[in-house]
Write an enzyme that holds these catalytic residues in place. Structure first.
Site, PDB file in Angstrom:
ATOM      1  N   LYS A 193       0.678  -1.107  -0.051  1.00  0.00           N
ATOM      2  CA  LYS A 193      -0.015   0.016   0.107  1.00  0.00           C
ATOM      3  C   LYS A 193       0.912   1.169   0.029  1.00  0.00           C
ATOM      4  CE  LYS A 193      -3.641   2.237   2.638  1.00  0.00           C
ATOM      5  NZ  LYS A 193      -4.535   2.109   3.835  1.00  0.00           N
ATOM      6  N   SER A 225      -9.693   2.002   3.136  1.00  0.00           N
ATOM      7  CA  SER A 225      -8.780   2.619   2.283  1.00  0.00           C
ATOM      8  C   SER A 225      -7.828   1.703   1.392  1.00  0.00           C
ATOM      9  CB  SER A 225      -8.037   3.756   2.891  1.00  0.00           C
ATOM     10  OG  SER A 225      -7.211   3.045   3.974  1.00  0.00           O
ATOM     11  N   SER A 276      -9.775  -0.563   7.102  1.00  0.00           N
ATOM     12  CA  SER A 276      -9.149  -0.383   6.004  1.00  0.00           C
ATOM     13  C   SER A 276      -8.628  -1.575   5.483  1.00  0.00           C
ATOM     14  CB  SER A 276      -8.237   0.797   5.822  1.00  0.00           C
ATOM     15  OG  SER A 276      -8.957   1.978   5.746  1.00  0.00           O
TER      16      SER A 276
END
Ligand code: GLN
Length: 486
Positions: free
Chosen positions: A78, A153, A177
């Site tokens: 990420k 996210s 997330s």
């Protein structure tokens, strides 16, 4: 051998047996990215050259007989986690072009274990969001239905794993997330106990809630990544100095006598009927496997959302003060210093600005006690709910999300509705436990549904084994999108 079809565990075996090479597996992922990612848009940056170099290095290590746990396995990271030499933007224009000179602890660990980093995945800006629509760059599409969000996210990482563009991926989970996008994309997502994985080199959003987590196609894959990522780091003062057990060995599939709690507060009005049916069926499956199902109560659950949306923005407003155009990323020159800072900070997107304003307000003199101070007290009540529950049960089972993946644009202009996507995941972050989402079926639109399993502090082995036992009862191949197009 169709390399994209292998999962991480299978790839690891094939590499050890010399049936394939890391370079071949890495190239297969890179080809798949070229083929699929112009539509799905899970990667912000593909570090292909570096990946192939790392893969060649891994192949040498394999040839020398080394048996490091992730040796030669290509994974995604990420874009809120620093990786040396690759841009780390946190999905924000305020960090556009920022290349960190060092690896985050977790990346360092995975590289040592032999992992190959394919690239950096899309995220809501500073991890604030539930759909990747708040990314400063573009929205990621759900591989099961391209008109829908992948969750957020960490939506880029979840979509990359679901669409077989990485064998596993790292995300972060501050309020859900990792678990929420895992649920929306039909993959496994683990949010370890706070402090299990160092936050050193992870862009801070809400420091008392942030935790690195991971996605895998299966429970075993996710466990392998977790095993390699965890461990004490003196550079993060909240890193837990605790023994690291062998989580892979703990996956026995035996859950006889396990006490599973089902909280009444997680089956509320507003939850989609098909989600409830699938989750209840999964819980019945746990019972068939020998678990003992007990109704429990987490009475302060309804305060989790307001408490989170005071604490997280308060911490974010402090953490994000550092982006001033002087220390990191781009700088917009103004007439004087104040003008420069103002214009640079105008690069923040609307959700980030909203959180900074909310957080600054909640922390301001005169309001501090009424909002932030009170939220901290209620956080303790929520923590105590979990403490009491774990006196009676070993694992809590509930839905990961009230709905399946929603349409792109559907909630984008409605922050409150967007915040509701995390209603079942936030409480865990406010407490001190660990949690995961494991696929447990599909709705009538063919969209994945996630079962959430929550464990007490440091009880990852228990929740992973519960998920593993459950996963053995479902057909794994059907758990990844394979509709001819993907
Ligand atoms: N969706 C939640 C938020 O917007 C949680 C985000 C996260 O876990 N990083 O804050």
């Amino acid at each position: 051998m169709n390399l994209t079809e292998l999962n991480l565990t299978e790839l690891r075996t094939a590499l050890r047996q010399g049936k394939t090479s890391s370079v071949a597996a890495t190239q297969a992922m890179l080809d798949r990215i070229v083929e699929q990612d112009n539509e799905i848009k899970s990667y912000l940056t593909v570090t292909d050259e570096m990946a192939l170099e790392q893969a060649a290095e891994a192949d040498k290590r394999i040839a020398n007989g080394e048996e490091s746990p992730l040796l030669g396995v290509p994974i995604a990271v990420k874009d809120i986690i620093a990786a040396k030499g690759a841009p780390t933007t946190a999905g924000s224009k305020i960090l556009e072009g920022f290349i960190p000179p060092y690896d985050a602890f977790v990346v360092e660990r995975l590289k040592e274990a032999g992992a190959v980093i394919l690239g950096k995945t899309n995220t809501d800006e500073f991890a604030m969001g539930s759909s990747t629509e708040n990314s400063g760059y573009f929205t990621t599409h759900n591989p099961w239905d391209l008109t829908r969000v992948p969750g957020g996210s960490s939506g880029g990482s979840a979509a990359a794993v679901a669409a077989k563009m990485a064998y596993a991926a790292l995300g972060t989970d501050t309020g859900g997330s990792v678990r929420q996008p895992a649920s929306f994309c039909g993959v496994v997502g683990l949010r370890p106990t706070y402090g299990r994985i160092s936050r050193w080199g992870v862009v801070a959003f809400a420091s008392s809630l942030d935790q690195v987590g991971m996605f895998g196609r299966t429970v075993a894959d996710t466990t392998a990544l977790f095993q390699a990522a965890t461990g004490y780091d003196r550079r993060d003062s909240t890193s837990l100095d605790v023994p690291v057990e062998d989580f892979e060995v703990a996956l026995t599939g035996d859950i006889k006598g396990l006490r599973v709690g089902v909280p009444a507060e997680y089956f509320i009005e507003g939850i989609e009927a098909e989600v409830e049916t699938a989750v209840r069926a999964a819980i019945a499956q746990l019972e068939k496997l020998g678990a003992e199902i007990r109704p429990i109560s987490l009475p302060h659950t309804r305060y989790a959302l307001p408490v989170y949306y005071l604490i997280a923005p308060a911490e974010a407003s402090a953490n994000l003060a550092r982006y001033d155009g002087v220390r990191y990323g781009p700088r917009v020159e103004g007439a004087d210093m104040i003008a420069s800072v103002k214009q640079t900070r105008a690069l923040f997107g609307p959700e980030v600005k909203r959180r900074i304003m909310l957080g600054t307000y909640a922390l301001s003199a005169g309001y501090y006690d009424a909002y932030y101070g009170r939220a901290l007290k209620v956080r303790t009540l929520i923590k105590n709910d979990f403490k009491a529950a774990f006196q009676q049960v070993d694992v809590i089972a509930c839905p990961t999300c009230p709905t399946t993946a929603f349409k792109i644009g559907e909630r984008a202009d409605d922050p409150l509705n967007m915040y509701l996507a995390d209603i079942f995941t936030l409480s865990l972050n406010l407490s001190a436990g660990c949690g995961l989402s494991v696929p447990c079926g599909f709705d009538s639109k063919g969209l994945p549904i996630g079962l959430q399993l929550i464990g007490d502090t440091l009880q990852e082995a228990t929740i992973l084994n519960t998920a593993y036992a459950y996963e053995q009862t479902i057909e794994r191949r059907k758990q990844l999108p394979d509709n001819g197009k993907l």
